[in-house]
Write an enzyme that holds these catalytic residues in place. Structure first.
Site, short mmCIF file in Angstrom:
data_model
loop_
_atom_site.label_atom_id
_atom_site.label_comp_id
_atom_site.label_asym_id
_atom_site.label_seq_id
_atom_site.Cartn_x
_atom_site.Cartn_y
_atom_site.Cartn_z
N ASP A 196 -7.55 10.19 14.37
CA ASP A 196 -8.95 9.62 15.16
C ASP A 196 -10.07 10.04 14.51
OD1 ASP A 196 -10.57 8.54 16.84
OD2 ASP A 196 -10.22 9.75 18.54
N HIS B 141 -14.08 3.80 12.28
CA HIS B 141 -15.27 4.93 12.29
C HIS B 141 -14.54 6.33 11.55
CE1 HIS B 141 -13.35 8.01 15.53
NE2 HIS B 141 -12.77 6.83 16.10
N ASP C 251 1.98 3.83 7.29
CA ASP C 251 2.71 2.73 6.44
C ASP C 251 2.75 1.48 6.86
OD1 ASP C 251 3.54 2.02 3.78
OD2 ASP C 251 5.49 3.00 4.17
N ASP D 186 0.41 -1.55 5.32
CA ASP D 186 0.52 -2.84 4.74
C ASP D 186 0.03 -4.27 5.47
OD1 ASP D 186 1.97 -1.65 2.53
OD2 ASP D 186 4.03 -1.52 3.43
N HIS E 84 -8.36 13.68 20.75
CA HIS E 84 -9.43 14.38 20.84
C HIS E 84 -9.32 15.97 20.80
CE1 HIS E 84 -12.05 10.85 21.70
NE2 HIS E 84 -11.77 10.63 20.70
N GLU F 230 -19.28 7.08 16.31
CA GLU F 230 -18.32 6.24 17.15
C GLU F 230 -18.15 7.04 18.45
OE1 GLU F 230 -14.56 4.60 18.83
OE2 GLU F 230 -15.04 6.53 18.19
N GLU F 231 -17.67 8.36 18.24
CA GLU F 231 -17.30 9.28 19.25
C GLU F 231 -18.28 9.50 20.36
OE1 GLU F 231 -14.31 9.46 19.84
OE2 GLU F 231 -13.13 9.89 18.07
N ILE G 267 0.84 -1.06 -0.14
CA ILE G 267 0.13 -0.02 -0.07
C ILE G 267 0.86 1.22 -0.07
CG2 ILE G 267 -1.92 1.38 1.30
CD1 ILE G 267 -2.78 -1.17 -0.02
N1 DPN Z 1 -12.05 4.44 19.90
C1 DPN Z 1 -10.96 5.80 20.02
C2 DPN Z 1 -11.58 6.93 20.14
O1 DPN Z 1 -12.35 7.09 18.81
O2 DPN Z 1 -11.79 7.75 20.90
C3 DPN Z 1 -10.01 5.47 21.07
C4 DPN Z 1 -9.43 4.12 21.00
C5 DPN Z 1 -9.19 3.18 19.81
C6 DPN Z 1 -8.88 3.52 22.13
C7 DPN Z 1 -8.30 2.03 20.01
C8 DPN Z 1 -8.33 2.40 22.27
C9 DPN Z 1 -8.07 1.57 21.23
ZN ZN Z 2 -11.65 9.32 19.46
#
Ligand code: DPN
Ligand code: ZN
Length: 311
Positions: A125, A113, A296, A300, A281, A159-160, A32
């Protein structure tokens, strides 16, 4: 780095001629190109910039992200649909993309997400998992990959705000549809600026088959000579709904708000005593908040795991 999967089947044939037995087929997962993943991250940044600085549930930057990813997948020949749900008085969206072909009773899913928090553009994130899954999907089409299993991708909303989109998706499936999904691989934060190399712990009360996915992801990192640690993500990301439905789950993660230890810095480089992602965040989770090497390597490994799981 290209990762090769030797097809053991070629060696298991007995009674063949020397010519037939020679040169076992090698199925190459594509290398990739991280520049392509970075280009997708730049697109997410532009979308946030044009929409008040974020890509959060219920804000225009979220739907713009869905529409842009969908347009790329449609152009590559995927069958896409947008599933809407309601949370907190706003409409949320999941994007589902099916790669044509493969055994519909034997489905492998990849997801992550697509929403950010309201504080910022959410590039690590989870622009990272979103962009990498997109590029892996595009490379399936570009390389003409013909897996025996059916492959489906999900980009989850909200997701958040408590894993709302992935919960809505799994809740929308019939028992029969759930039973066809044999594996779910989740990618959430794969380019942290002070990265760790974590693989979801498949033995952490996860359904049967999860340890195999864990080992496959570990094997991908081993091929790159990158040491890994297991992590218990528990209910902190979108694999949780799939695990509760009895579906084998796995994933990779480069770390969030937790602090890198001295031992981890010796093993992986980076800065001990500092968070894996100091911009977790926050408004500074921009395209500057990415470790390209981690992005990267994870890309992969994700391709390696998909090619091996769906083959
Ligand atoms: N779920 C993530 C978030 O969106 O804040 C944080 C996270 C990801 C925590 C993977 C632990 C493992
Ligand atoms: Zn998050």
């Amino acid at each position: 780095m290209r990762i090769l999967i030797a097809l053991a089947a070629a060696l298991m044939v007995t009674g063949t001629t020397a010519a037939q037995a020679a040169a076992p087929a090698a199925l190459a997962a594509p290398n990739i190109n991280v520049a392509n993943v970075q280009a997708h991250l730049n697109q997410f940044q532009s979308i946030a910039n044009a929409n008040g600085g974020n890509r959060a549930h219920g804000r225009p930057g979220y739907l713009a992200s869905v529409n842009w990813v969908k347009s790329k997948l449609d152009a590559a020949g995927f069958t896409t649909r947008v599933q809407s749900f309601t949370y907190g008085g706003a409409t949320g969206y999941n994007l589902i993309a099916d790669y044509p072909g493969g055994d519909a009773n034997n489905v492998v899913m990849l997801g992550g997400h697509l929403d950010s928090v309201t504080a910022g553009p959410g590039i690590n994130d989870n622009g990272t998992g979103s962009a990498t899954n997109l590029e892996v999907a595009l490379q399936m089409a570009a390389t003409g990959f013909k897996p025996t299993k059916h492959v489906r991708f999900g980009w989850w909303g909200a997701e958040e705000l408590g894993l709302r989109g992935s919960n809505a998706y799994v809740a929308s499936l019939t028992t029969a549809e759930k039973s066809k999904i044999k594996a779910y691989l989740n990618f959430d934060m794969t380019g942290s600026p002070n990265p760790g190399y974590f693989v979801y712990d498949g033995a952490d009360g996860q359904p049967a088959g999860s340890v195999e996915l864990q080992k496959r992801l570990e094997a991908g990192f081993a091929t790159l000579n990158v040491p890994t640690e297991l992590t218990r993500v528990g209910g902190r990301s979108d694999h949780a709904a799939f695990a509760r439905a009895g579906i084998a789950t796995g994933g990779t993660f480069t770390g969030a708000e937790q602090t890198k230890t001295a031992a981890q810095a010796r093993k992986w480089g980076g800065t001990a005593g500092q968070a894996f992602d100091r911009c977790y965040h926050r408004s500074c989770d921009t395209t500057s908040n990415i470790n390209t090497t981690a992005l990267d390597r994870n890309a992969d490994v994700i391709a390696y795991a998909l090619w091996a799981t769906a083959a």
